[in-house]
Design a protein around this motif. Structure first.
Motif, short mmCIF file in Angstrom:
data_model
loop_
_atom_site.label_atom_id
_atom_site.label_comp_id
_atom_site.label_asym_id
_atom_site.label_seq_id
_atom_site.Cartn_x
_atom_site.Cartn_y
_atom_site.Cartn_z
N THR A 155 93.51 -16.09 20.25
CA THR A 155 94.74 -15.29 20.31
C THR A 155 95.68 -15.74 21.42
O THR A 155 96.87 -15.39 21.40
N THR A 156 95.16 -16.51 22.41
CA THR A 156 96.01 -16.86 23.55
C THR A 156 96.31 -18.35 23.67
O THR A 156 97.32 -18.72 24.28
N VAL A 157 95.46 -19.20 23.13
CA VAL A 157 95.69 -20.64 23.25
C VAL A 157 96.71 -21.10 22.21
O VAL A 157 96.59 -20.79 21.02
N LYS A 158 97.72 -21.85 22.67
CA LYS A 158 98.84 -22.23 21.81
C LYS A 158 98.39 -23.00 20.57
O LYS A 158 98.93 -22.82 19.48
N GLU A 159 97.39 -23.85 20.74
CA GLU A 159 96.95 -24.70 19.62
C GLU A 159 96.56 -23.86 18.41
O GLU A 159 96.72 -24.28 17.27
N TYR A 160 96.07 -22.63 18.64
CA TYR A 160 95.62 -21.81 17.52
C TYR A 160 96.77 -21.19 16.73
O TYR A 160 96.58 -20.76 15.59
N SER A 161 97.94 -21.16 17.30
CA SER A 161 99.10 -20.67 16.56
C SER A 161 99.52 -21.66 15.48
O SER A 161 100.24 -21.31 14.55
N GLU A 162 99.05 -22.90 15.63
CA GLU A 162 99.39 -23.94 14.66
C GLU A 162 98.28 -24.14 13.62
O GLU A 162 98.40 -24.98 12.74
N ARG A 163 97.20 -23.40 13.76
CA ARG A 163 96.07 -23.52 12.83
C ARG A 163 96.04 -22.32 11.89
O ARG A 163 96.75 -21.34 12.07
N LYS A 164 95.16 -22.42 10.90
CA LYS A 164 94.89 -21.24 10.09
C LYS A 164 94.20 -20.19 10.95
O LYS A 164 93.46 -20.53 11.88
N LYS A 165 94.41 -18.94 10.66
CA LYS A 165 93.82 -17.86 11.43
C LYS A 165 92.29 -17.91 11.29
O LYS A 165 91.76 -18.09 10.20
N VAL A 166 91.60 -17.74 12.42
CA VAL A 166 90.13 -17.73 12.39
C VAL A 166 89.65 -16.50 11.63
O VAL A 166 90.06 -15.37 11.91
N GLN A 167 88.79 -16.74 10.64
CA GLN A 167 88.26 -15.65 9.81
C GLN A 167 86.81 -15.29 10.16
O GLN A 167 86.37 -14.19 9.85
N TRP A 168 86.10 -16.24 10.81
CA TRP A 168 84.69 -16.01 11.15
C TRP A 168 84.42 -16.54 12.55
O TRP A 168 84.87 -17.62 12.91
N PHE A 169 83.66 -15.76 13.31
CA PHE A 169 83.26 -16.14 14.65
C PHE A 169 81.75 -16.32 14.64
O PHE A 169 81.01 -15.39 14.28
N ALA A 170 81.28 -17.52 15.01
CA ALA A 170 79.87 -17.87 14.91
C ALA A 170 79.32 -18.22 16.28
O ALA A 170 79.89 -19.07 16.98
N ILE A 171 78.24 -17.57 16.68
CA ILE A 171 77.58 -17.96 17.92
C ILE A 171 76.12 -18.26 17.64
O ILE A 171 75.54 -17.77 16.66
N ALA A 172 75.52 -19.08 18.49
CA ALA A 172 74.12 -19.42 18.35
C ALA A 172 73.65 -20.02 19.66
O ALA A 172 74.44 -20.26 20.58
N ASP A 173 72.35 -20.28 19.76
CA ASP A 173 71.81 -20.96 20.93
C ASP A 173 72.29 -22.41 20.95
O ASP A 173 72.65 -22.97 19.90
N ASP A 174 72.28 -23.03 22.12
CA ASP A 174 72.78 -24.40 22.20
C ASP A 174 71.81 -25.41 21.60
O ASP A 174 72.16 -26.59 21.43
N ASP A 175 70.59 -24.98 21.24
CA ASP A 175 69.66 -25.88 20.55
C ASP A 175 69.49 -25.48 19.08
O ASP A 175 68.49 -25.79 18.44
N THR A 176 70.50 -24.80 18.56
CA THR A 176 70.56 -24.48 17.13
C THR A 176 71.32 -25.58 16.39
O THR A 176 72.35 -26.03 16.86
N ILE A 177 70.80 -25.99 15.27
CA ILE A 177 71.51 -26.93 14.40
C ILE A 177 72.21 -26.13 13.30
O ILE A 177 71.58 -25.35 12.58
N TRP A 178 73.51 -26.32 13.19
CA TRP A 178 74.28 -25.73 12.09
C TRP A 178 74.44 -26.75 10.96
O TRP A 178 74.83 -27.89 11.22
#
Length: 369
Positions: A94-117
């Motif tokens: 919502t605050t970083v300028k680069e995101y105003s030029e992208r499609k709106k984020v529809q999903w927020f994903a978090i995981a451990d740093d040793d998770t493979i997506w």
């Protein structure tokens, strides 16, 4: 689950992880597995003091080809930073300028740093969910003992946790109230308590998310037909995809999994069975993973069960069958050729090695899909 198909682009998912500057050097291979896609949208959060003392970590990430944005947090305790990830990710888009030029984020994903997506499988899984609904998506542990110890009401972080956009907004609005759960042991449990007790949204479980808490030889599960695999966790810490005799280096193993997944895409781990009634044998191909020759006929019922190659505790939602004592298995080594015609023709090498000092036995597999 929504009956209509929803289509999302990769840039409509924002991935976030928290780690430290020492640990990330051991988990970098996991991050490289899923962040090497163009248009990947990701955030890595470090403890502020840790980052100040190791500012070269930014150059290290660039050198390793990790395109994620880097942010710091004043929260010292890892589990509490985990709870903060959805808030930080929301603020970023919502605050970083680069995101105003992208499609709106529809999903927020978090995981451990040793998770493979397995990102493309994640996109296919999300086709069944509408991000305008308040959806808390993930899965519990695969291990019954873990469920007994920690519960089955919240999404386990190793398997990954997703918030739809509407839930992320609700979570941010109630952030202060959620801090009453900070004394809980794990960050994923803090998130679960907040969403369920404060926001009154229950977990939507999806079997494609895998927090692998079992120890030992998990080849039986990998050969069981993991259609639509979204995530894997605890590789090399508790288990590894291939036996030591075939491959024992984490970076090489993950590289091989990546080649197999990106090559076969949605057909990765798809199974093919061929039965020879004359020799009383069954040949089971798990695409991009293994070829196993069983010296008996496998029934349809047996194929629906998991061969229990590991010790002890059962899996939560699958029934097992005893480990096979009389079979020979070759494991995916490399792709020789792929013809991009319709149908697609694959040529690949699978190898086996029973002991460290043995010579490799190779098997060339050609499949038209």
């Amino acid at each position: 689950m929504n009956n209509s198909i929803q289509k999302y682009d990769l840039e409509e998912i924002l991935f976030a992880v928290t780690t430290n500057t020492k640990r990330i050097q051991t988990t970098i291979q996991y991050l490289k597995f899923w962040t090497n896609l163009s248009n990947i949208n990701c955030l890595i959060v470090f403890d502020e003091m840790d980052f100040v003392n190791h500012t070269n970590i930014t150059e290290y990430l660039m050198y390793e080809g990790i395109p994620c944005a880097v942010q710091t947090s004043s929260v010292l305790r890892y589990e509490e930073r985990y709870l903060e990830l959805f808030y930080l990710a929301w603020n970023k888009q919502t605050t970083v300028k680069e995101y105003s030029e992208r499609k709106k984020v529809q999903w927020f994903a978090i995981a451990d740093d040793d998770t493979i997506w397995f990102v493309y499988n994640l996109l296919r899984t999300l086709e069944h969910y509408n991000s305008s609904n308040t959806i808390y998506l993930g899965n519990i542990s695969t291990k019954k003992f873990q469920i007994t110890q920690h519960g089955d009401y919240f999404a386990y972080g190793g398997g990954g946790i997703l918030f739809s956009r509407s839930l992320a907004l609700l979570f941010v609005q109630h952030r202060q109230k959620c801090k009453r759960f900070l004394k809980l042991y794990n960050g994923d449990e803090m998130i679960g308590k907040c969403v369920i007790e404060e926001l009154k949204i229950n977990l939507t479980k999806n079997k494609n998310f895998h927090q692998m808490d079992h120890i030992g030889d998990m080849t039986g599960l990998m050969e069981s037909g993991l259609d639509g695999l979204v995530s894997l966790h605890h590789l090399f810490k508790l288990w590894q995809p291939f036996p030591d005799t075939n491959i024992n280096k984490s970076n090489e193993t993950i590289h091989r999994l990546n080649i197999a997944y990106t090559t076969f895409n949605k057909n990765f781990l798809k199974r093919y069975l061929r039965i020879n009634y004359n020799t009383n044998q069954s040949m089971l191909l798990t695409l991009g993973y293994s070829v196993s020759l069983f010296n008996r006929i496998l029934s349809h019922t047996e194929l629906s069960l998991i061969e229990k190659t590991w010790c002890c505790d059962e899996v939560v939602d699958r029934i097992t069958r005893p480990e096979e004592k009389n079979k020979t298995t070759w494991y995916f080594q490399r792709l020789i050729n792929k013809q991009s015609t319709n149908p697609i023709k694959y040529e690949m090498i699978y190898k086996k090695k029973f002991n460290i000092n043995d010579q490799y036995s190779s098997l060339k597999v050609t499949i038209i899909n």
